[in-house]
Motif scaffolding. Structure first.
Motif, PDB file in Angstrom:
ATOM      1  N   PRO A 111       0.812  -1.226   0.000  1.00  0.00           N
ATOM      2  CA  PRO A 111       0.000   0.000   0.000  1.00  0.00           C
ATOM      3  C   PRO A 111       0.847   1.278   0.000  1.00  0.00           C
ATOM      4  CG  PRO A 111       0.061  -0.939   2.201  1.00  0.00           C
ATOM      5  CD  PRO A 111       0.835  -1.875   1.326  1.00  0.00           C
ATOM      6  N   VAL A 112       1.590   1.480  -1.072  1.00  0.00           N
ATOM      7  CA  VAL A 112       2.452   2.667  -1.192  1.00  0.00           C
ATOM      8  C   VAL A 112       1.674   3.745  -1.955  1.00  0.00           C
ATOM      9  CG1 VAL A 112       4.624   3.549  -2.171  1.00  0.00           C
ATOM     10  CG2 VAL A 112       4.524   1.231  -1.212  1.00  0.00           C
ATOM     11  N   LYS A 113       1.638   4.953  -1.400  1.00  0.00           N
ATOM     12  CA  LYS A 113       0.876   6.041  -2.053  1.00  0.00           C
ATOM     13  C   LYS A 113       1.504   6.446  -3.381  1.00  0.00           C
ATOM     14  CE  LYS A 113      -1.122   8.514   1.809  1.00  0.00           C
ATOM     15  NZ  LYS A 113      -0.353   9.202   2.840  1.00  0.00           N
ATOM     16  N   GLU A 114       0.644   6.743  -4.343  1.00  0.00           N
ATOM     17  CA  GLU A 114       1.084   7.213  -5.657  1.00  0.00           C
ATOM     18  C   GLU A 114       1.534   8.659  -5.572  1.00  0.00           C
ATOM     19  OE1 GLU A 114       1.097   5.932  -8.758  1.00  0.00           O
ATOM     20  OE2 GLU A 114       0.471   3.990  -7.983  1.00  0.00           O
ATOM     21  N   PRO A 115       2.736   8.978  -5.991  1.00  0.00           N
ATOM     22  CA  PRO A 115       3.099  10.400  -6.021  1.00  0.00           C
ATOM     23  C   PRO A 115       2.335  11.142  -7.120  1.00  0.00           C
ATOM     24  CG  PRO A 115       4.887   9.027  -6.869  1.00  0.00           C
ATOM     25  CD  PRO A 115       3.817   8.088  -6.402  1.00  0.00           C
ATOM     26  N   ASP A 116       2.066  12.404  -6.878  1.00  0.00           N
ATOM     27  CA  ASP A 116       1.394  13.259  -7.854  1.00  0.00           C
ATOM     28  C   ASP A 116       2.494  13.890  -8.718  1.00  0.00           C
ATOM     29  OD1 ASP A 116       0.291  15.400  -9.174  1.00  0.00           O
ATOM     30  OD2 ASP A 116      -0.581  16.331  -7.392  1.00  0.00           O
ATOM     31  N   LEU A 117       2.742  13.257  -9.855  1.00  0.00           N
ATOM     32  CA  LEU A 117       3.902  13.663 -10.671  1.00  0.00           C
ATOM     33  C   LEU A 117       3.722  15.032 -11.318  1.00  0.00           C
ATOM     34  CD1 LEU A 117       4.870  10.252 -12.316  1.00  0.00           C
ATOM     35  CD2 LEU A 117       5.897  11.360 -10.332  1.00  0.00           C
ATOM     36  N   VAL A 118       2.497  15.435 -11.520  1.00  0.00           N
ATOM     37  CA  VAL A 118       2.252  16.739 -12.156  1.00  0.00           C
ATOM     38  C   VAL A 118       2.653  17.874 -11.211  1.00  0.00           C
ATOM     39  CG1 VAL A 118       0.477  18.236 -13.140  1.00  0.00           C
ATOM     40  CG2 VAL A 118       0.421  15.767 -13.582  1.00  0.00           C
ATOM     41  N   ASN A 119       2.288  17.734  -9.942  1.00  0.00           N
ATOM     42  CA  ASN A 119       2.569  18.823  -9.006  1.00  0.00           C
ATOM     43  C   ASN A 119       3.790  18.591  -8.120  1.00  0.00           C
ATOM     44  OD1 ASN A 119       0.246  20.485  -9.680  1.00  0.00           O
ATOM     45  ND2 ASN A 119      -0.940  18.759  -8.903  1.00  0.00           N
ATOM     46  N   ALA A 120       4.488  17.505  -8.363  1.00  0.00           N
ATOM     47  CA  ALA A 120       5.626  17.170  -7.494  1.00  0.00           C
ATOM     48  C   ALA A 120       6.708  18.250  -7.582  1.00  0.00           C
ATOM     49  CB  ALA A 120       6.198  15.824  -7.913  1.00  0.00           C
TER      50      ALA A 120
ATOM     51  N   LEU B 278      11.012  18.819   3.440  1.00  0.00           N
ATOM     52  CA  LEU B 278       9.811  18.446   2.686  1.00  0.00           C
ATOM     53  C   LEU B 278       8.551  18.638   3.518  1.00  0.00           C
ATOM     54  CD1 LEU B 278      11.044  15.066   1.093  1.00  0.00           C
ATOM     55  CD2 LEU B 278      11.600  17.412   0.426  1.00  0.00           C
ATOM     56  N   MET B 279       7.462  18.907   2.823  1.00  0.00           N
ATOM     57  CA  MET B 279       6.177  19.077   3.515  1.00  0.00           C
ATOM     58  C   MET B 279       5.429  17.760   3.559  1.00  0.00           C
ATOM     59  SD  MET B 279       4.508  22.697   2.488  1.00  0.00           S
ATOM     60  CE  MET B 279       2.840  22.228   2.887  1.00  0.00           C
ATOM     61  N   LEU B 280       4.992  17.430   4.745  1.00  0.00           N
ATOM     62  CA  LEU B 280       4.265  16.182   4.957  1.00  0.00           C
ATOM     63  C   LEU B 280       3.063  16.093   4.008  1.00  0.00           C
ATOM     64  CD1 LEU B 280       4.105  13.640   6.798  1.00  0.00           C
ATOM     65  CD2 LEU B 280       2.593  14.953   8.293  1.00  0.00           C
ATOM     66  N   GLY B 281       2.980  14.971   3.325  1.00  0.00           N
ATOM     67  CA  GLY B 281       1.830  14.732   2.446  1.00  0.00           C
ATOM     68  C   GLY B 281       2.043  15.167   1.000  1.00  0.00           C
ATOM     69  N   LYS B 282       3.128  15.914   0.741  1.00  0.00           N
ATOM     70  CA  LYS B 282       3.362  16.410  -0.630  1.00  0.00           C
ATOM     71  C   LYS B 282       4.230  15.413  -1.418  1.00  0.00           C
ATOM     72  CE  LYS B 282       1.696  20.800  -0.658  1.00  0.00           C
ATOM     73  NZ  LYS B 282       0.298  20.454  -0.353  1.00  0.00           N
ATOM     74  N   SER B 283       4.137  15.542  -2.736  1.00  0.00           N
ATOM     75  CA  SER B 283       4.923  14.672  -3.617  1.00  0.00           C
ATOM     76  C   SER B 283       6.223  15.355  -4.036  1.00  0.00           C
ATOM     77  CB  SER B 283       4.122  14.337  -4.879  1.00  0.00           C
ATOM     78  OG  SER B 283       2.987  13.579  -4.541  1.00  0.00           O
ATOM     79  N   TYR B 284       7.260  14.564  -4.180  1.00  0.00           N
ATOM     80  CA  TYR B 284       8.578  15.093  -4.560  1.00  0.00           C
ATOM     81  C   TYR B 284       9.234  14.207  -5.600  1.00  0.00           C
ATOM     82  CZ  TYR B 284       8.017  18.252  -0.708  1.00  0.00           C
ATOM     83  OH  TYR B 284       7.534  19.242   0.104  1.00  0.00           O
ATOM     84  N   ILE B 285      10.061  14.845  -6.415  1.00  0.00           N
ATOM     85  CA  ILE B 285      10.939  14.092  -7.316  1.00  0.00           C
ATOM     86  C   ILE B 285      12.359  14.442  -6.923  1.00  0.00           C
ATOM     87  CG2 ILE B 285      11.737  13.785  -9.700  1.00  0.00           C
ATOM     88  CD1 ILE B 285       8.886  14.524 -10.620  1.00  0.00           C
ATOM     89  N   PHE B 286      13.136  13.439  -6.584  1.00  0.00           N
ATOM     90  CA  PHE B 286      14.564  13.648  -6.357  1.00  0.00           C
ATOM     91  C   PHE B 286      15.272  13.289  -7.661  1.00  0.00           C
ATOM     92  CE2 PHE B 286      14.944  12.830  -1.443  1.00  0.00           C
ATOM     93  CZ  PHE B 286      14.186  13.972  -1.210  1.00  0.00           C
ATOM     94  N   SER B 287      15.999  14.255  -8.197  1.00  0.00           N
ATOM     95  CA  SER B 287      16.788  13.979  -9.377  1.00  0.00           C
ATOM     96  C   SER B 287      18.231  13.866  -8.877  1.00  0.00           C
ATOM     97  CB  SER B 287      16.625  15.114 -10.385  1.00  0.00           C
ATOM     98  OG  SER B 287      17.479  14.868 -11.469  1.00  0.00           O
ATOM     99  N   ILE B 288      18.772  12.675  -8.942  1.00  0.00           N
ATOM    100  CA  ILE B 288      20.073  12.411  -8.317  1.00  0.00           C
ATOM    101  C   ILE B 288      21.092  12.123  -9.411  1.00  0.00           C
ATOM    102  CG2 ILE B 288      21.236  11.098  -6.483  1.00  0.00           C
ATOM    103  CD1 ILE B 288      18.358   9.914  -5.866  1.00  0.00           C
ATOM    104  N   ARG B 289      22.204  12.832  -9.352  1.00  0.00           N
ATOM    105  CA  ARG B 289      23.226  12.637 -10.363  1.00  0.00           C
ATOM    106  C   ARG B 289      24.503  12.136  -9.716  1.00  0.00           C
ATOM    107  NH1 ARG B 289      24.316  13.485 -15.589  1.00  0.00           N
ATOM    108  NH2 ARG B 289      26.566  13.369 -15.869  1.00  0.00           N
TER     109      ARG B 289
ATOM    110  N   ALA C 281       5.939  12.318   0.538  1.00  0.00           N
ATOM    111  CA  ALA C 281       6.615  12.458   1.841  1.00  0.00           C
ATOM    112  C   ALA C 281       5.554  12.252   2.924  1.00  0.00           C
ATOM    113  CB  ALA C 281       7.255  13.837   1.940  1.00  0.00           C
ATOM    114  N   ASP C 282       5.276  10.983   3.237  1.00  0.00           N
ATOM    115  CA  ASP C 282       4.128  10.705   4.117  1.00  0.00           C
ATOM    116  C   ASP C 282       4.530  10.192   5.497  1.00  0.00           C
ATOM    117  OD1 ASP C 282       5.029   8.234   3.279  1.00  0.00           O
ATOM    118  OD2 ASP C 282       3.104   7.532   2.511  1.00  0.00           O
ATOM    119  N   ASN C 283       5.813  10.245   5.809  1.00  0.00           N
ATOM    120  CA  ASN C 283       6.252   9.732   7.107  1.00  0.00           C
ATOM    121  C   ASN C 283       7.069  10.820   7.801  1.00  0.00           C
ATOM    122  OD1 ASN C 283       6.718   7.950   9.177  1.00  0.00           O
ATOM    123  ND2 ASN C 283       7.797   6.417   7.928  1.00  0.00           N
ATOM    124  N   PRO C 284       6.521  11.442   8.852  1.00  0.00           N
ATOM    125  CA  PRO C 284       7.214  12.583   9.457  1.00  0.00           C
ATOM    126  C   PRO C 284       8.488  12.188  10.199  1.00  0.00           C
ATOM    127  CG  PRO C 284       5.223  12.059  10.700  1.00  0.00           C
ATOM    128  CD  PRO C 284       5.234  11.152   9.504  1.00  0.00           C
TER     129      PRO C 284
END
Ligand code: C2O
Ligand code: CU
Length: 454
Positions: free
Chosen positions: A315-324, A368-379, A427-430
């Motif tokens: 049960p992993v939450k789907e990130p909101d890729l549009v607003n991430a 990060l804000m709890l409950g918001k979606s993020y994209i980490f771009s790692i190089r 980011a759903d785990n404080p």
């Protein structure tokens, strides 16, 4: 002074050791909870010896003194309780790698708990939200404690049982010892600045190339865990119908080939296959340098299993890729000295010119804000691969500039040289969560940071 567990939990922000007095720690430790009907364990962390080669005696640190450590079996959605007593001469903690549990049970010193001091007991209690192959290891003085053996397997069974005929767990770890049984250092600076210091001796579940009997015509699940400090295993198998069906405890939409799969440090992969019907046939699972395990077919089902059981999604939450929101990070090599004049070879940066991470206490690299979606771009701007692990969360590996794949869920992603990957998550785990390379020498030498979720 009275502080109850709840306050401790709510206040489990980053704390220096100095801000936690012994009485708080003891109050926290002495809380007793309702006895749990099952999934209760007691682990004693202590020094011990093991005979990896005949007539040798390697000093180790071990859970209950045993190598391999006990496989901890838990169940999805059911409480598990593990009482850990530290009989070492130094502090320790236990991290439950891959489990999305509250930060105060995550086993990272200072961000979630005070280290378990010599002679003390700390009880970990949590409810695993996800099923699959996990593991546990020390997160204190990690090069030494993990290198000397404080690593173990953990299996979280699915809420609704998944019926394989065989369920085999293989924990891989190399040891920094020679054939003579003589140990050599767990970390050599020249190597730490490159791929890390490799152990020469390959073991699977504490022994060299073990053999397993599997019955003919059966459904088999083999859980692979890379518990090594340093090495990435490039998998090969002679078993033609074996496929990788899950990575980091999460079932894959499309199974992957075993041959060529790079099992990074910290990474787990579940292999599924149906055993052939010729009794006596033998198969190998290998790395480029060693046979990791052998399988031998014995008398079994007369009727052939035709299909492997399906693994249910976690049960992993789907990130909101549009607003991430996008966060850029780079993994770099840096010969700068830290405040103590010790060389820092590795660097995890979110901004150019940012001060290098301190070796003992990592910098905060994202807020990060709890409950918001993020994209980490790692190089990865270095010449060496880095398996990067995020605590407390499962991310979706979206894409890479080097390889093609269908997105998949994981908690660790391997970046090969000059590779750039994007991972997305909610980011759903404080808490303040570790984000680090799982090559342990790289972690302690700078490839580490804290991600704040609040
Ligand atoms: Cu297995 Cu901080 O990690
Ligand atoms: Cu690394």
């Amino acid at each position: 002074m009275s502080i109850n567990r709840r306050q401790f939990v709510q206040g489990s922000v980053v704390m220096g050791l100095g801000s936690l007095s012994g009485c708080i720690a003891h109050d926290f430790l002495n809380k007793t909870s309702e006895p749990l009907p099952e999934h209760q364990y007691k682990l004693v962390v202590k020094e011990s010896h093991t005979q990896i080669f005949p007539n040798t005696n390697t000093p180790i640190m071990a859970y209950d003194g045993s190598n391999p450590a006990l496989v901890i079996r838990a169940a999805q959605g059911r409480p598990v309780r593990i009482e850990v007593t530290n009989q070492l001469q130094e502090p320790t903690t236990v991290h439950w790698h891959g489990l999305r549990i509250p930060v105060y049970m995550d086993g990272v010193p200072y961000t979630g708990q005070v280290p378990i001091l010599p002679g003390e007991t700390f009880t970990y209690e949590f409810i695993p939200p996800d099923a699959g192959t996990m593991w546990y290891h020390s997160h204190f003085n990690s090069v030494t404690q993990m290198g000397m053996g404080l690593v173990g397997a953990m299996v979280v069974d699915e809420e609704k049982p998944v019926a394989f005929d065989h369920d085999i767990t293989l924990l891989f770890k190399n040891w920094n010892i020679k054939k003579s049984g003589q140990s050599y250092p767990l970390s050599i600076k020249r190597l730490a600045a490159r791929k890390g210091t490799p152990g020469l001796l390959y073991t699977t579940n504490g022994v060299q190339s073990p053999s397993y009997e599997i019955t003919a015509n059966s459904a088999v699940r083999v859980r692979l865990i890379n518990a090594d400090n340093t090495l990435l295993y490039r998998l090969r198998t002679t078993l033609s119908n074996a496929k990788i069906i899950a990575v980091d405890a999460n079932p894959l939409n499309k199974p992957l080939d075993v041959n060529g799969f790079l099992l990074g440090t910290g990474v787990r992969a579940d292999i599924g296959f149906i055993t052939p019907n010729e009794v006596g046939q033998e198969f190998e699972l290998k790395d480029d340098k060693a046979v990791l395990a052998r399988f031998k077919v014995i008398e079994g089902n007369a009727k052939r299993v035709t299909k492997l059981p399906d693994l249910p999604a976690n049960p992993v939450k789907e990130p909101d890729l549009v607003n991430a929101k996008l966060v850029n990070m780079t993994l770099e090599w840096d010969a700068a000295d830290d405040d103590n004049g010790d060389p820092l070879f590795w660097n995890l940066k979110t901004k150019a010119g940012q001060r290098p991470a301190n070796c003992t206490y990592p910098n905060q690299i994202a807020d990060l804000m709890l409950g918001k979606s993020y994209i980490f771009s790692i190089r990865n701007n270095t010449q060496y691969p880095h398996p990067v692990h995020f605590h407390g969360h499962t991310f979706r590996v979206l894409k890479s500039n080097k390889k093609e794949f269908d997105f998949y869920l994981a908690d660790t992603v391997v970046l090969e040289k000059n590779e750039q990957v994007e991972v997305a998550f909610v980011a759903d785990n404080p808490g303040h969560w570790m984000f680090h390379c799982h090559i342990i020498e790289h972690m302690v030498m700078g490839l580490v940071g804290l991600v704040k979720v609040a």
